[in-house]
Design an enzyme around this catalytic site. Structure first.
Site, PDB file in Angstrom:
ATOM      1  N   GLU A   1      -3.039  -4.705  -3.201  1.00 29.63           N
ATOM      2  CA  GLU A   1      -3.592  -5.600  -4.212  1.00 29.63           C
ATOM      3  C   GLU A   1      -3.589  -4.943  -5.591  1.00 29.63           C
ATOM      4  O   GLU A   1      -3.191  -5.544  -6.584  1.00 29.63           O
ATOM      5  CB  GLU A   1      -5.035  -5.996  -3.844  1.00 29.63           C
TER       6      GLU A   1
ATOM      7  N   ASN B   1       0.841  -1.187   0.000  1.00 30.88           N
ATOM      8  CA  ASN B   1       0.000   0.000   0.000  1.00 30.88           C
ATOM      9  C   ASN B   1       0.882   1.245   0.000  1.00 30.88           C
ATOM     10  O   ASN B   1       1.961   1.268   0.599  1.00 30.88           O
ATOM     11  CB  ASN B   1      -0.976  -0.003   1.183  1.00 30.88           C
TER      12      ASN B   1
ATOM     13  N   CYS C   1     -10.392  -4.289  -0.015  1.00 29.15           N
ATOM     14  CA  CYS C   1     -11.444  -3.267  -0.024  1.00 29.15           C
ATOM     15  C   CYS C   1     -12.339  -3.463  -1.254  1.00 29.15           C
ATOM     16  O   CYS C   1     -12.029  -4.250  -2.154  1.00 29.15           O
ATOM     17  CB  CYS C   1     -10.828  -1.868  -0.011  1.00 29.15           C
TER      18      CYS C   1
END
Length: 137
Positions: free
Chosen positions: A55, A42, A92
């Site tokens: 991701e 991230n 998410c």
């Protein structure tokens, strides 16, 4: 590749996380049909909306290098300073939608656990009644 090996790569990718606002490191390791693994972490931004999840970093790296077929992704995360992984981490909604764009409903999402174990989900479980390109045609 074994799920545990992919989880290890996701855990290793956490070290590159840039997360001065949330202090929550996430790493991802994406296995492609070609056998290559793309990692991501991230990367936060003070404006928040430009922040990119681990991701999506892994997916975009793979796609930008010509990969289009994906088998599974492992995800690991924890608060900086914690010794144990956050066993409840999950992609998410935006990351799930990106996965839906490029992966089949049976694409595997593996969550690394602190005890060395992992949980495995299918994309269709985490994004039921999804919307994709087939809805537009």
């Amino acid at each position: 590749m074994k799920n545990s090996d992919l989880c290890k790569k996701a855990i290793d990718a956490m070290q590159y996380s840039y997360c001065p606002y949330s202090n929550y490191s996430v790493g991802a390791a994406l296995l492609c049909k070609s056998g290559r693994v793309y990692t991501g972490c991230n990367i936060e931004n003070s404006a928040f909306s430009p922040t990119v999840c681990a991701e999506r970093t892994a997916f975009f790296k793979a796609i930008s290098e010509g990969e289009k077929d994906f088998i599974k992704i492992a995800i690991a995360g924890k608060k900086q300073g914690d010794k144990l992984l956050d066993d409840s981490i999950s992609p998410c909604g935006v990351c799930r939608q990106v996965m839906r764009e490029f992966c089949s409903p049976d694409f595997e999402i593996i969550i690394a656990k602190s005890n060395g174990d992992c949980s495995v989900y299918k994309l269709s479980e985490l994004l039921p009644v999804s919307f994709g390109s087939d809805n537009i045609k």
